[in-house]
Design an enzyme around this catalytic site. Sequence first.
Site, short mmCIF file in Angstrom:
data_model
loop_
_atom_site.label_atom_id
_atom_site.label_comp_id
_atom_site.label_asym_id
_atom_site.label_seq_id
_atom_site.Cartn_x
_atom_site.Cartn_y
_atom_site.Cartn_z
N HIS A 96 9.09 1.18 3.34
CA HIS A 96 10.22 1.63 4.81
C HIS A 96 10.59 0.09 4.27
CE1 HIS A 96 7.51 -1.66 6.23
NE2 HIS A 96 5.96 -0.77 6.71
N LYS B 223 4.83 -9.98 9.51
CA LYS B 223 4.90 -9.03 9.80
C LYS B 223 2.72 -8.64 10.55
CE LYS B 223 3.54 -4.02 11.00
NZ LYS B 223 2.54 -3.93 10.54
N VAL C 209 10.54 -6.87 9.46
CA VAL C 209 11.80 -5.77 9.59
C VAL C 209 11.65 -5.12 10.94
CG1 VAL C 209 13.12 -3.94 8.62
CG2 VAL C 209 12.89 -6.45 6.85
N SER D 191 6.02 -0.20 10.20
CA SER D 191 4.65 -0.53 9.77
C SER D 191 4.97 1.54 9.02
CB SER D 191 3.68 -0.48 10.68
OG SER D 191 3.17 0.03 10.42
N SER D 192 3.82 2.12 8.49
CA SER D 192 4.18 2.55 7.19
C SER D 192 3.00 3.53 8.28
CB SER D 192 3.22 2.20 6.29
OG SER D 192 3.26 1.62 5.07
N MET E 140 0.80 -1.51 0.43
CA MET E 140 0.01 -0.13 0.15
C MET E 140 0.91 1.10 0.13
SD MET E 140 -3.27 -1.19 2.21
CE MET E 140 -2.92 -0.64 3.49
N GLY F 25 10.77 -2.95 5.77
CA GLY F 25 10.25 -4.10 5.48
C GLY F 25 10.03 -4.35 4.32
N HIS F 26 9.16 -3.38 3.48
CA HIS F 26 8.69 -3.39 1.88
C HIS F 26 9.74 -3.98 1.49
CE1 HIS F 26 5.95 -0.46 3.70
NE2 HIS F 26 4.72 -1.38 3.33
N GLN G 6 -3.29 -12.00 7.69
CA GLN G 6 -3.18 -12.16 6.06
C GLN G 6 -2.46 -13.23 5.05
OE1 GLN G 6 -2.61 -8.05 4.18
NE2 GLN G 6 -0.93 -8.16 3.96
P1 AMP Z 1 1.26 -2.97 3.89
O1 AMP Z 1 2.31 -2.07 2.25
O2 AMP Z 1 1.32 -2.49 4.93
O3 AMP Z 1 0.38 -3.14 2.93
O4 AMP Z 1 2.29 -3.85 3.52
C1 AMP Z 1 2.93 -4.77 1.99
C2 AMP Z 1 3.40 -6.18 2.31
O5 AMP Z 1 4.77 -5.54 3.48
C3 AMP Z 1 2.88 -6.61 2.71
O6 AMP Z 1 2.99 -8.01 3.04
C4 AMP Z 1 3.44 -6.91 4.61
O7 AMP Z 1 3.40 -8.20 5.78
C5 AMP Z 1 4.85 -6.71 4.54
N1 AMP Z 1 5.08 -5.85 5.85
C6 AMP Z 1 4.73 -4.21 6.20
N2 AMP Z 1 5.43 -4.07 6.98
C7 AMP Z 1 6.56 -5.17 7.10
C8 AMP Z 1 8.21 -5.12 8.08
N3 AMP Z 1 8.09 -4.81 9.30
N4 AMP Z 1 8.61 -6.75 8.21
C9 AMP Z 1 8.10 -7.57 6.61
N5 AMP Z 1 7.25 -7.48 6.27
C10 AMP Z 1 6.43 -5.96 6.74
#
Ligand code: AMP
Length: 281
Positions: free
Chosen positions: A34, A149, A176, A185-186, A30, A36-37, A153
Site C-alpha cells: 500500500h 507504524k 502513512v 496496513s495490509s 511482507m 505506506g510501503h 520493530q
Molecule cells: P509489513 O509488510 O507490514 O511487514 O511492513 C513492511 C514495512 O512497511 C515495515 O517497515 C512497516 O513498518 C512499514 N509500514 C507498514 N505500514 C506502514 C505505514 N502505514 N506507513 C509507513 N510504513 C509502514
Amino acid sequence: MKRVATVPDLRSAVASFREKGQRVAFVPTMGALHAGHLALVEQARRVAGKVVVSIFVNPKQFGPGEDFDRYPRDLEADAEKLREAGADLLFAPAVDVMYPPGFATTVHVAGVSEGMEGARRPGHFDGVATVVARLLGLVLPDVAVFGQKDAQQCAVVMRLVKDLGLPVEVLVAPTVRESDGLAMSSRNAYLSPEERKAAPALFRALLATQLVHEIGERKAEKLLAAFRTAISAEPRLELDSVDLVDAATMRPVEKVDRPVLLAAAVRVGRTRLIDNVVFGG
Ligand code: AMP
C-alpha cells in the site's frame, strides 16, 4: 525492475549495482503493498541510487492462531506497484530459500523486544529479528528503511544492527495514513465496511491523549486513562493493549519527561490493528 527469487540471483544483481558504484537501499516487506510501503521505497530512492525491496510473508513471525495462512498475497500486483514506484530489484523468495533445510539460528534481541507486542505475541520479534538479520546478510545494503507504524520493530532492528555491528544505516519513515487517519496496513483489507468506518477511532484516541499531554498532563496513569476513555467511545473497537513507554528503550514510564511512545492495539471484529504516536521531551 528486475525480479529474483534465489540467493545467487539476488547476490549477483546487487553486485552489479555495486560495480556501478551505486549505494543500495533496502525495504523489507511482507507484500500486499500500500502507499505506506511505497513511501518507504520513495525514502529509499532519496538516499541511494538503487532500491531493493523484498516480499516475504515470514512464517517465523506469526504465532499459532495468527493470520499467516490468510495473510493477503498478490505478488503480481505488488510487482507492478514497485515498478511504478521506481524500485530496481524485487526479491521474492520462497520459504525454503529463506529457511533452507538445516536452518538453525534464532536471533533474540533482549530488552526492547520483551514488552508490549513482544509480550502479547510470544516469539514474534524473534521471528522478525531472525528474518531481518538474514535479509540484511543476503542483500548487504548501505541503508535499510522501516516504518514508524511498527515502532517496536524499529527499536528491535536498531538494537540488532548495533549489537551485531552490521554496516547498515537504519532509517525510520513516518506512518502513512488514509485521509481519515487510519494507519495504512495490509491487514486493513480484512475489515468489513462497518469495521473500516470504526477503525480510525484508534488514531483519534491516540491524538486525543496527545492533546491531554499538550495541555499539561504528564502522569502516565492519567494519560493511559484518557486513552481508555477515548477508545471506549467507539464500541466496535475492543482495546487489546495500550502502553506508554520510553521511545528509545521501550520501557514503561511513569511520567512524560522525555520522548515517549504511546502505542496501542485494538481488535475490530477478527482483525487486530496497531498504531502509535510519539510526543514529549
Ligand atoms: P509489513 O509488510 O507490514 O511487514 O511492513 C513492511 C514495512 O512497511 C515495515 O517497515 C512497516 O513498518 C512499514 N509500514 C507498514 N505500514 C506502514 C505505514 N502505514 N506507513 C509507513 N510504513 C509502514
